[in-house]
Scaffold this motif. Structure first.
Motif, PDB file in Angstrom:
ATOM      1  N   ASP A 183      89.744  27.582  83.144  1.00 58.48           N
ATOM      2  CA  ASP A 183      90.856  27.691  84.092  1.00 58.48           C
ATOM      3  C   ASP A 183      91.685  26.416  84.137  1.00 58.48           C
ATOM      4  N   ARG A 216      94.433  38.334  87.791  1.00 59.09           N
ATOM      5  CA  ARG A 216      94.183  39.043  89.048  1.00 59.09           C
ATOM      6  C   ARG A 216      94.917  38.408  90.226  1.00 59.09           C
ATOM      7  N   HIS A 222      92.412  33.490  89.597  1.00 58.92           N
ATOM      8  CA  HIS A 222      91.351  34.336  89.049  1.00 58.92           C
ATOM      9  C   HIS A 222      91.865  35.088  87.825  1.00 58.92           C
ATOM     10  N   MET A 224      90.783  37.494  84.483  1.00 53.58           N
ATOM     11  CA  MET A 224      89.741  38.421  84.052  1.00 53.58           C
ATOM     12  C   MET A 224      89.965  38.786  82.583  1.00 53.58           C
TER      13      MET A 224
END
Length: 380
Positions: A183, A216, A222, A224
């Motif tokens: 991330d 998301r 977030h 995915m």
């Protein structure tokens, strides 16, 4: 060679800079990135360099995938790795510590393109992402120079800015031992994307992670990844006309209000696309990509010949076809490469006959690796 502060700026431009000013490492970045960077960078000594230089490649990306506007995307590449950007990050003791410089820009297949890109690292996608990666790593005692090789055209809808940012972030991270989390790399790239096309990760996330990625949320951040079965032989016919579609212009064309029935249909198609990726159903992937009823209808008329190109692709046997990102590239999806050349020819012909635009075609496959190191140079 221009040495500038590793400071993430506001809007990027494409004019050359001759500035040699260097200032302290003081990044004006989003709160999301500050949170991630503070967690990633230790308060102790700088991380030690692992290499003298690192070269990283990042692939092209297809954002939106039809109904997944701003939250779905995938990475695509060809066997020669020409469909993407390459960045070499090198430790540079001639620069002030904590700074980034652009040492050179080349564009092997489009020589004129290099002249359009700024060598000011504060106005260059690779430079901004590299500076953000340095902050996330907590590097204060070393400086880095970058060499960018552009394999993607500008304004093509193939994630050109994201590829530069992803390759730069990956190269800088690897230069110091690959310490950043997934991330953190994406957020470093997002600082660059924010400067040129807005804070959305549907290009930069697949450029770094590879494969299909669902964004998301941003609060909290977030991502995915959507793993699809290894047996799925998904290929993409990418046809890019000689026509530039600036992201800002294509975003301005979007509708301000959406009827509930269109929202429901697009939501169901995006959900079907996600399910089809996970199940490895190429047919549903294609049909869902072709079913955007909100964004594509407003953008297609702005790209001469796009409606006819899509029709030609489907008539030639493509499983689906839509606009790649903001365009003008048209992307058709097929299973296996057997029909690729014929579909590409039909699409190129349609751009020329209907849109009066010359176009080039590339047959690519799903890139499952994302940004990766392709060479290193050891410390002496």
């Amino acid at each position: 060679m221009a040495a500038a502060a590793a400071t993430v700026p506001s809007p990027a431009t494409s004019f050359p800079s001759t500035t040699r000013k260097a200032t302290v490492l003081s990044l004006r970045v989003s709160r999301r990135f500050k949170v991630a960077a503070s967690a990633a960078a230790s308060p102790g000594p700088d991380p030690s360099p692992a290499f003298k230089s690192v070269t990283a490649f990042a692939p092209a990306t297809v954002a939106n995938l039809g109904p997944g506007f701003d939250f779905l995307g995938c990475a695509v590449a060809d066997a020669s790795l020409s469909l993407g950007d390459t960045v070499t990050a090198t430790l540079d003791p001639s620069l002030p510590p904590g700074t980034v410089a652009i040492a050179g820009i080349t564009s092997p297949s489009r020589p004129h393109l290099a002249d359009r890109l700024s060598r000011d690292p504060l106005r260059n996608c690779a430079g901004i992402a590299a500076a953000a990666a340095l902050q996330a790593l907590g590097v204060r005692s070393h400086a880095v120079s970058l060499r960018l090789a552009k394999g993607l055209p500008l304004g093509s809808g193939l994630g050109s800015s994201a590829a530069s940012a992803a390759a730069a972030a990956k190269a800088v991270d690897a230069l110091f031992g690959s310490l950043l989390y997934r991330d953190d790399l994406v957020l470093a790239g997002l600082e660059s994307e924010k400067a040129v096309s807005g804070f959305h990760a549907d290009n930069i996330a697949p450029a770094i992670l590879g494969g299909f990625v669902l964004v998301r949320s941003y609060e909290p951040f977030h991502l995915m990844p959507l793993p699809c079965p290894p047996a799925l032989r998904l290929h993409f016919v990418l046809v890019t006309p000689d026509f530039e579609a600036p992201t800002s212009k294509m975003r301005a064309a979007l509708p301000k209000h959406v009827a509930i029935k269109h929202h429901v249909r697009n939501s169901s198609q995006a959900a079907a696309l996600v399910a089809a990726v996970l199940q490895g159903d190429a047919g549903v992937i294609g049909s869902a990509m072709s079913s955007d009823g909100i964004v594509e209808p407003t953008r297609a008329p702005l790209i001469p010949g796009m409606v006819a190109v899509k029709a030609a692709a489907l008539e030639a046997g493509a499983l689906g076809c839509t606009i790649s990102g903001a365009g003008p590239t048209a992307v058709a999806v097929i299973e296996g490469a057997e029909k690729g050349e014929e579909i590409a020819r039909r699409m190129v012909d349609a751009f020329l006959s209907v849109g009066k635009l010359k176009a080039t075609a590339t047959i690519a496959q799903l890139d499952r690796a994302g940004a990766r190191v392709i060479s290193t140079s050891s410390l002496e």
